[in-house]
Design a protein around this motif. Structure first.
Motif, PDB file in Angstrom:
ATOM      1  N   ASN B 112       0.874  -1.186  -0.418  1.00 25.98           N
ATOM      2  CA  ASN B 112       0.324   0.260  -0.094  1.00 25.98           C
ATOM      3  C   ASN B 112       0.836   0.815   0.319  1.00 25.98           C
ATOM      4  OD1 ASN B 112      -1.267   2.393   1.526  1.00 25.98           O
ATOM      5  ND2 ASN B 112      -2.691   1.121   1.670  1.00 25.98           N
ATOM      6  N   PRO B 128      -6.994   5.315   0.927  1.00 25.55           N
ATOM      7  CA  PRO B 128      -7.249   3.722   1.956  1.00 25.55           C
ATOM      8  C   PRO B 128      -5.552   4.163   2.352  1.00 25.55           C
ATOM      9  CG  PRO B 128      -8.047   3.364  -0.246  1.00 25.55           C
ATOM     10  CD  PRO B 128      -7.487   4.377  -0.541  1.00 25.55           C
ATOM     11  N   ASN B 141      -5.765  -5.676   0.352  1.00 28.03           N
ATOM     12  CA  ASN B 141      -6.524  -4.618   1.148  1.00 28.03           C
ATOM     13  C   ASN B 141      -8.383  -4.472   0.511  1.00 28.03           C
ATOM     14  OD1 ASN B 141      -4.073  -1.613   1.057  1.00 28.03           O
ATOM     15  ND2 ASN B 141      -4.201  -3.718   2.496  1.00 28.03           N
ATOM     16  N   THR B 157     -11.347   1.064   1.223  1.00 28.99           N
ATOM     17  CA  THR B 157     -10.556   0.291  -0.166  1.00 28.99           C
ATOM     18  C   THR B 157     -11.753   0.111  -1.183  1.00 28.99           C
ATOM     19  OG1 THR B 157      -9.070  -0.568   1.358  1.00 28.99           O
ATOM     20  CG2 THR B 157      -9.204  -1.419  -1.381  1.00 28.99           C
TER      21      THR B 157
END
Lengths: 454, 454
Positions: B112, B128, B141, B157
């Motif tokens: 991420n 997110p 996620n 997400t």
């Protein structure tokens, strides 16, 4: 089938077999979609009555077509021969508005505008605003995942649906989703049902997210001499972080039709118009000034900026006149393709080529901030050859949208109108999976069959 | 099964049977979730390799458990006896970042934070932000529909997933959704797969929505002597239209633990702390001032407002210390219930009662703007009776959340941990429909079985 009608009469207060009424309920607002002859129209007034209708339909093996206000544009609410038409008209209550939780709980037959006004009275805002909002029902909005002008900032109907109560094909009731903001308990069936056009279940109640009431809005309108400049200005606005609450594109053909319909001072060689709005109250003035600056930097020959609500309304009038002005040009067949914003110029050029190839006029207004355009084929309905060419041009526009990495429908849905192109967009494996999901919900195929899939 | 391992070795570059490596991959970060002994770990590097693994698994009738970074908190990535562990670690490329379309196309194994930094370099923002963002993968996620601190303004997400490429249980590949902002062509299978914890298919590529980069943020921190005042202030902030980019609640137990861990000047009788942020650049100062005013009006005994990024970071330190501080108190079992905001006081009072009933400490920090709290049962792991009471208290908190109209999980998912309560939340008809959907995707039940459903 008299037996089925008797059965329905015993469980639902409003059962209609009058042929004039049935005739009036055969179709939604789509052009060129065939409709069958229904057996009966029922208007249940409770979830329990909907369950009884579904059970009766199951026993007799008769399909059910659920209808809201029939403002849909894809034939999803069109009758099927011998079907039960299930109207949600009598389930039209706003059951609850919670200021603290910022939710409304409603029945499916509530008119969008009625809900919007009811929550505004409590200082809240229900953003989804399809053009039909004064007529269309929340249930219909959910069935098609309706969009509207303010999607560009706030999102579509589905973004405001937290949870649903649904009568399944078995007659059983489920509640999907939740009242809370977040939640990941199990598969998200809520958003499979949103946009499913009555083919998976019958929504009998919805829990909708609300927001604090928006502040006052101001509008800017920019005139460009080319398509490219208007599109580039729109891209720059979307890239700026300004987050307009409305960003509409009006193509040259439509702009000239509007100017002919009512003098708005548009030049004869107008290439495109951009309309933008900011709804941030005290900050709206600086927002629209910044948008105006972006438009000027991208070649706008005229930019009008409203300083109050009245001037804003005047500037938005062009948007309100789009359909009336284009109607003056002939019969229109409205398409609904969406493409990535980077492909908008290619889409508009391609549409121009299709227009020439098929010898029809194609206007192309749209929600440019979302890349969701409404190419509108305009033709003479009295001329059969022109009509055939219009249909072909309509299909060519969809193919063009797909070839540009887009989708055949941004907000109107598939219904009867776009079934062949749905297959094209999804491909055989994707289509089969969609059919398998349909079968998981409705094994006997009694809920709005003949829609979505050929 | 040597045959299967040979087969996998012939189609995937990275195949591991070393028992130490397998042991290290048996579990995600959930407490108290059992895990089986896997047969083999494979790390495919392409969609085609994933397809080959799935086909091989199908031929041998062996289950597949897909794993990202194993930071999940519900055991969804835990091994099943004899399974293939499919790690996405080698599919970690950001394939495209488009400034104009504001999308990123990524493989599932991208971390991420790596994605967030890559898009920020181009002036874009991937909102997110689960706490694990420096470690967790985008695929993970997506599998859990992960939340985070900034959900309160930007969503979870799933709100940023436009389209997916997915390998189905059959080994076939589908593409769901689209690259465009809007689209209603067929059922929304994208959002059924989001949050499905590896039970419906294996995500091999995702098209994610981005936004223009956020502006600089400022923070406010308010101290209250009661729970009620902090909750009321949070409700007032959410009702104000200010849209904070973060709104966190720290309960009294946690606040005192933080104060013991590091002197933050909190009074001994602190009842609750509220942390809020605005990320509107030049407007952030007036936003946090308005939030501070709301807190003062609701009884805050101290309100600190940052005037720059450094002060903001200092104020947010309390949030960063929550887990470390609570860890000092004992072993912790983190729950993840979400309730309508109107029920937050009832939730916090109920948790206090459960704490007393079972003789365990329960801290309760959480994402109060979303009503998504993380009641954390703290106990002495060496004491078996305390451990048993902790588990009972954990379950009692979930029952309480459900009784208040909430959900058993706001962002951590069901996995192995919450299967019995999923059944309770959905009810028998809802649960059966979920099983039917699972069967439509995965008729033989080879994709992460033993998760979600008991």
């Amino acid at each position: 089938m008299d037996e089925l009608v008797d059965r329905l009469s015993s469980v639902v207060g409003s059962v209609v077999v009058d042929s004039d009424v049935l005739e009036a309920h055969r179709q939604d607002a789509a052009t060129f979609c065939t409709a069958g002859v229904p057996l009966v129209l029922v208007r249940p007034s409770s979830t329990a009555e909907v369950q009884e209708v579904v059970r009766a339909a199951g026993e007799y093996g008769v399909p059910i077509v659920t209808q809201g206000a029939r403002t849909g544009l894809s034939g999803a609410a069109n009758a099927i021969d011998g079907c039960i038409l299930l109207s949600t008209a009598r389930m039209n209550q706003v059951l609850e508005v919670s200021v603290e939780d910022q939710v409304a709980v409603v029945q499916p037959g509530v008119i969008n505008a009625d809900l919007s006004r009811a929550v505004l009275e409590q200082g809240l805002f229900y953003p989804p605003d399809p053009s039909s909002w004064e007529m269309s029902t929340v249930g219909g909005n959910i069935a098609t995942n309706a969009g509207g002008l303010c999607c560009v900032k706030y999102g579509v109907t589905g973004d405001f649906v937290r949870g649903l109560e649904v009568v399944l094909a078995s007659g059983e009731v489920i509640r999907t989703g939740r009242r809370t903001v977040k939640g990941v308990a199990g598969y998200d069936l809520t958003h499979v049902i949103v946009g499913s056009e009555g083919t998976l279940g019958i929504v009998t109640e919805a829990t909708l997210a609300l927001r604090p009431a928006p502040e006052a809005a101001l509008t800017a309108a920019a005139t460009f001499l080319s398509i490219e400049e208007g599109v580039a200005a729109a891209a720059a606005v979307m890239g700026s972080g300004l987050r307009p609450s409305l960003l509409e594109f009006i193509d040259g053909i439509t702009a000239r039709a509007i100017q002919d319909y009512r003098d708005m001072g548009l030049p004869a060689n107008v290439g495109s118009l951009l309309l933008a709005q900011s709804d941030r109250g005290p900050r709206a003035a600086e927002d629209v000034a910044a948008i105006a600056e972006i438009c000027t930097a991208h070649g706008a020959v005229d930019v009008a900026v409203a300083s109050d609500a009245e001037e804003s309304a005047m500037l938005l009038e062009a948007r309100r006149l789009v359909h009336f002005a284009n109607e003056k040009l002939g019969t229109s067949l409205i398409d609904d393709v969406a493409v990535p914003r980077s492909q908008l110029v290619a889409l508009l050029h391609g549409i121009d080529a299709i227009s020439k190839q098929y010898g029809v006029l194609i206007a192309c207004p749209g929600h440019i901030g979302d890349g969701n355009m409404h190419p509108t084929v305009i033709f003479d309905q009295a001329d059969e050859a022109a009509q055939a060419r219009a249909l072909e041009a309509f299909g060519a526009v969809m193919d063009l949208g797909l070839s540009l990495g887009g989708t055949i429908t941004g907000e109107h849905g598939v219904g009867k109108l776009k079934r062949q192109w749905l297959a094209e967009e999804l491909g055989p494996v994707g289509l089969q999976l969609q059919r398998d999901v349909k079968a998981a919900f409705d094994p006997r195929g009694l809920l709005n069959p003949d829609k979505l899939f050929l």
